[in-house]
Scaffold this active site. Sequence first.
Site, PDB file in Angstrom:
ATOM      1  N   CYS A 229      -8.544 -10.522  -4.650  1.00 32.62           N
ATOM      2  CA  CYS A 229      -7.857  -9.336  -4.140  1.00 32.62           C
ATOM      3  C   CYS A 229      -7.921  -9.252  -2.623  1.00 32.62           C
ATOM      4  O   CYS A 229      -6.920  -9.038  -1.953  1.00 32.62           O
ATOM      5  CB  CYS A 229      -8.457  -8.073  -4.768  1.00 32.62           C
TER       6      CYS A 229
ATOM      7  N   CYS B 231      -4.196  -8.842  -3.350  1.00 28.39           N
ATOM      8  CA  CYS B 231      -3.720  -7.501  -3.004  1.00 28.39           C
ATOM      9  C   CYS B 231      -3.595  -7.255  -1.501  1.00 28.39           C
ATOM     10  O   CYS B 231      -2.560  -6.797  -1.010  1.00 28.39           O
ATOM     11  CB  CYS B 231      -4.654  -6.438  -3.589  1.00 28.39           C
TER      12      CYS B 231
ATOM     13  N   LYS C 278      -1.237  -9.794   0.552  1.00 29.59           N
ATOM     14  CA  LYS C 278       0.113  -9.549   0.036  1.00 29.59           C
ATOM     15  C   LYS C 278       0.679  -8.258   0.603  1.00 29.59           C
ATOM     16  O   LYS C 278       1.829  -8.206   1.061  1.00 29.59           O
ATOM     17  CB  LYS C 278       0.080  -9.485  -1.483  1.00 29.59           C
TER      18      LYS C 278
ATOM     19  N   TYR D  27       5.242  -9.655 -11.844  1.00 30.59           N
ATOM     20  CA  TYR D  27       5.103  -8.842 -10.633  1.00 30.59           C
ATOM     21  C   TYR D  27       4.855  -9.699  -9.392  1.00 30.59           C
ATOM     22  O   TYR D  27       5.333  -9.365  -8.296  1.00 30.59           O
ATOM     23  CB  TYR D  27       3.989  -7.807 -10.819  1.00 30.59           C
TER      24      TYR D  27
ATOM     25  N   GLU E 275       7.193  -9.484  -6.058  1.00 32.69           N
ATOM     26  CA  GLU E 275       6.606  -9.087  -4.773  1.00 32.69           C
ATOM     27  C   GLU E 275       6.903 -10.115  -3.691  1.00 32.69           C
ATOM     28  O   GLU E 275       7.288  -9.759  -2.567  1.00 32.69           O
ATOM     29  CB  GLU E 275       5.097  -8.895  -4.942  1.00 32.69           C
TER      30      GLU E 275
ATOM     31  N   HIS F 105       8.669  20.466  -1.376  1.00 34.38           N
ATOM     32  CA  HIS F 105      10.061  20.216  -1.014  1.00 34.38           C
ATOM     33  C   HIS F 105      10.206  20.012   0.490  1.00 34.38           C
ATOM     34  O   HIS F 105       9.535  20.677   1.278  1.00 34.38           O
ATOM     35  CB  HIS F 105      10.917  21.421  -1.440  1.00 34.38           C
TER      36      HIS F 105
ATOM     37  N   GLU G 201       8.687  15.706  -6.138  1.00 33.88           N
ATOM     38  CA  GLU G 201       8.919  16.982  -6.817  1.00 33.88           C
ATOM     39  C   GLU G 201       9.804  16.845  -8.051  1.00 33.88           C
ATOM     40  O   GLU G 201       9.804  17.716  -8.925  1.00 33.88           O
ATOM     41  CB  GLU G 201       9.528  18.003  -5.854  1.00 33.88           C
TER      42      GLU G 201
END
Length: 551
Positions: free
Chosen positions: A120, A125, A128, A255, A259, A514, A519
Amino acid sequence: MATSVTTPKLTTTFYNRLPITVPLSSHFLSLQNTLTPFSHNCCSLLYFQCQRRHVAARAKSDNGAELPSHYDFDLFTIGAGSGGVRASRFAANFGASVAVCELPFSTISSETTGGVGGTCVLRGCVPKKLLVYASKFSHEFDESNGFGWKYGTEPQHDWSTLIANKNAELQRLTGIYKNILINAGITLIEGRGKIVDPHTVDVDGKLYSARHILISVGGRPFIPDIPGSEYAIDSDAALDLPSKPEKIAIVGGGYIALEFAGIFSGLTSEVHVFIRQKKVLRGFDEDIRDFVAEQMSLRGIEFHTEESPQAILKSTDGSLSVKTNKGTVDGFSHVMFATGRRPNTKNLGLEKVGVKMTKNGAIEVDEYSGTAVPSVWAVGDVTDRINLTPVALMEGGALAKTLFQAEPTKPDYSAVPSAVFSQPPIGQVGLSEEQAIQEYGDIDVFTANFRPLKATLSGLPDRIFMKLVSCAKTNKVLGLHMCGEDAPEIVQGFAVAVKAGLTKADFDATVGVHPTAAEEFVTLRTPTRKIRKSPPSEGMTGPEVKAAAGV
């Protein structure tokens, strides 16, 4: 690592897995007739306390030889990745003596190189995500035009600067991880660890004994053996290339493939993605699969569906061609395979001591991360349960509590959130629509597909897709999915609500912030569709049966 999350199947019972024997005096034997239910719990506590006080895990080894009453360490961890570091640090904080061995640092893993921090931090992770950040600027430059920004010249990217700065950050991070271990009082040993027997580890010829041994060596990228595979690169190499690809073929629809497709496309490379199936991201929600492929195509990435590479050919000019079941595509500077990872369990001595493994080399563990050998444990990607860094952290922490806190702890795999840092990115937690139908039958599905506020001025075709899946009978939110800008950040927050078992009514009662995309998750009022798959009630026929089945 991100993936569609399902709970691993774990069968072995923890207490049956640990047939601990202790010296039984006549006084101890007399306790059997006086134990109350509470006393049984106390005895369990006594066992774990005894472990911490260096009482032998077994009176004798399997071959009848006496085991030593003292070991060099309470815990010896092979592999200093996320799970191993977490387990070791927690164990040390709980008072255990701990050692960790890890291979020397390198940006690309091999049989002789690795580095404290693991996949990682060093080749997953973190690097990347740094390259994702770099690649997003080209899209942001395009967005800025609609907001009045003008550039005298076209922005240029320098690959060598990016890679140099990335590598400097990795050196800093591996140093931090080393200091974390050292400051916790852990003995850090550089070298390759191999299990000699259930309580002994060999690190480059030097032997260390330990009451418990933890395997946390992770996994490594896998390149299929096809003609010309020697010309291909994997994800490790893709993060450390000497020059940016001009035109790259990425093989795989998971994935990692998506990526890197986003990274190289954003850095202005021509990108082709070859996938064996009709859709990307097998195991993810079907709506998400369709939406992300559509959005990535709009950004110039070309998908070759149901097209499997059969060979890689190299021309005299150095360019590469990919031969598939449908034809040949020429002119690539690089061919990258992102077709999965395999547990890094070769040459660890596991078979010799009796550790059981699956066909793909993953270590089989019970619900407490224990292997078939009572003193040997495993966490993280090497077990091939849910291959995500935060899950490895959870497993490591749970194991430390089990071994050194008199607190048997199972990792909790329910409602594990995950993300794909594609462009646009994906965030998800809970069940997909398909999984929810299979598990619950009757569900309500709420979706929103809209143009975000930013795109109204940028003029780009960016959109956002959001989805909630709830149980029709209980109103509980079963799954939450999003593809669009900031999806991972947004889903991390909502994951708390899904983990807590909140209902759609709870979401509806929450006031939104908002103007945000987030939301939308608390303003979805009308179901897009209602699925009714539960068996119809007895006596229903004709139209009633069709209505109950959602037809």
